[in-house]
Design an enzyme around this catalytic site. Structure first.
Site, PDB file in Angstrom:
ATOM      1  N   THR A  92       0.854  -1.184   0.000  1.00  0.00           N
ATOM      2  CA  THR A  92       0.000   0.000   0.000  1.00  0.00           C
ATOM      3  C   THR A  92       0.887   1.229   0.000  1.00  0.00           C
ATOM      4  O   THR A  92       1.646   1.468   0.942  1.00  0.00           O
ATOM      5  CB  THR A  92      -0.919   0.002   1.235  1.00  0.00           C
ATOM      6  OG1 THR A  92      -1.727  -1.177   1.223  1.00  0.00           O
ATOM      7  CG2 THR A  92      -1.816   1.233   1.239  1.00  0.00           C
ATOM      8  N   LYS A 168      -6.753   1.114  -3.825  1.00  0.00           N
ATOM      9  CA  LYS A 168      -6.386   0.471  -2.561  1.00  0.00           C
ATOM     10  C   LYS A 168      -6.576   1.432  -1.394  1.00  0.00           C
ATOM     11  O   LYS A 168      -7.020   1.036  -0.307  1.00  0.00           O
ATOM     12  CB  LYS A 168      -4.940  -0.017  -2.607  1.00  0.00           C
ATOM     13  CG  LYS A 168      -4.454  -0.724  -1.328  1.00  0.00           C
ATOM     14  CD  LYS A 168      -5.250  -1.982  -1.014  1.00  0.00           C
ATOM     15  CE  LYS A 168      -4.822  -2.662   0.283  1.00  0.00           C
ATOM     16  NZ  LYS A 168      -3.483  -3.242   0.274  1.00  0.00           N
ATOM     17  N   LYS A 236      -0.017   2.819   9.488  1.00  0.00           N
ATOM     18  CA  LYS A 236       0.630   3.029   8.194  1.00  0.00           C
ATOM     19  C   LYS A 236      -0.399   3.295   7.096  1.00  0.00           C
ATOM     20  O   LYS A 236      -0.343   4.316   6.390  1.00  0.00           O
ATOM     21  CB  LYS A 236       1.477   1.815   7.821  1.00  0.00           C
ATOM     22  CG  LYS A 236       2.078   1.887   6.404  1.00  0.00           C
ATOM     23  CD  LYS A 236       2.801   0.619   6.057  1.00  0.00           C
ATOM     24  CE  LYS A 236       1.891  -0.542   5.749  1.00  0.00           C
ATOM     25  NZ  LYS A 236       1.259  -0.412   4.401  1.00  0.00           N
TER      26      LYS A 236
END
Length: 294
Positions: A92, A168, A236
């Site tokens: 990602t 995503k 994150k």
């Protein structure tokens, strides 16, 4: 077809094993020797200096910095691809970073797929992931045997990198919020006498359910926080989402609130536990005892 895998974590190992089962020649590397040993035990190979050059390099590391380093650093593995080989970058990352990596690959005569993944470790092991991919038609063609081995669904989102990572980010926004919302609703129910197992029984059949609720709530009910996807993933990933939102001048207050709960969980020392452990933040604050907790 020779496939090199860098990153054999909860997703990467399953993906590598799926490619091996499909008859592709798999060579893998990871900082965790136990992960490499598991791949070798299944009959695949260790990625070493004398391993055959790769047709496909699948990069399943943690973030953008690791992606750049393992692909194009001083000992970057992109140099071990055949001319015209394809990189599948699955971490990602921000869309702008994916576009930068595509340009770097093309400058070296390589193809690049911006190919984030979704589905969790169980689907990775079964070769049933969803892949949100973007790249040139030639990149899709070169990667097709690996894509078919790893995924049930490959979304072809455009002919340039960035679109996969953008999708995503949208997915991670929803997934992270849904897990936190599930934890909040379950523990709220406990304050009203609704036991976690009864919560799961009823809500999974009602309009308030979600895929994340149905997947993660059973972990809380069982008191089992074995990490299939850890708490540490979400600071994150939601951090990336909020960075993208900030650049777009888009307010995302619900995402920001969810991020704070994951940060609190990490601060409690739960970072390596399953992300369902975010429920422990709510339980602690409300003086509740979750299943399996003393």
């Amino acid at each position: 077809m020779n496939i090199h895998f860098v990153g054999l974590g909860s997703m990467g190992l399953g993906m590598a094993l799926s490619c091996h089962r499909a008859g592709l020649k798999v060579y893998g590397i990871d900082t965790n020797p136990a992960r490499v040993a598991a791949l070798v035990e299944a009959g695949a190979g260790v990625l070493e200096a004398d391993s055959p050059a790769a047709d496909v390099l699948v990069c399943v590391v943690l973030n953008a910095d690791q992606t750049r380093a393992v692909l194009f650093g001083d000992t970057g593995l992109a140099a071990r691809l055949r001319p015209g080989g394809v990189i599948l970058s699955c971490a990602t990352v921000p869309p702008a970073f994916a576009r930068e990596m595509e340009a770097e690959a093309e400058a070296r005569g390589l193809l690049y797929l911006d190919a984030p993944i979704s589905g969790g470790s169980i689907k990775a092991q079964a070769g049933q992931l969803s892949i949100m991919a973007a790249g040139k038609p030639a990149a899709f063609s070169a990667a097709r045997p690996a894509l078919d081995a790893m995924a049930t669904t490959v979304f072809e989102l455009g002919d340039a990198a960035g679109a996969g990572s953008a999708m995503k980010a949208v997915n991670q926004m929803l997934a992270g919020v849904h897990i936190a919302a599930m934890a909040e609703a379950m523990t709220f129910g406990m304050t009203q006498g609704v036991a976690p197992d009864r919560f799961l029984e009823v809500i999974r059949q009602c309009a308030g359910t979600s895929w994340m609720l149905e997947n993660r709530a059973p972990h809380i009910v069982a008191g089992d926080y074995t990490p299939h996807s850890s708490v540490n993933i979400w600071p994150k990933d939601l951090g990336i989402v909020l960075d993208i939102a900030r650049e777009a001048r888009f307010a995302a207050p619900i995402t920001a609130a969810a991020l704070q709960q994951y940060l609190a969980a990490a601060g409690m020392g739960l970072g390596q536990e399953d992300d369902a452990a975010v429920a422990k933040v709510y339980a602690r604050n409300a003086g509740l005892t979750l299943p399996g907790e003393a």
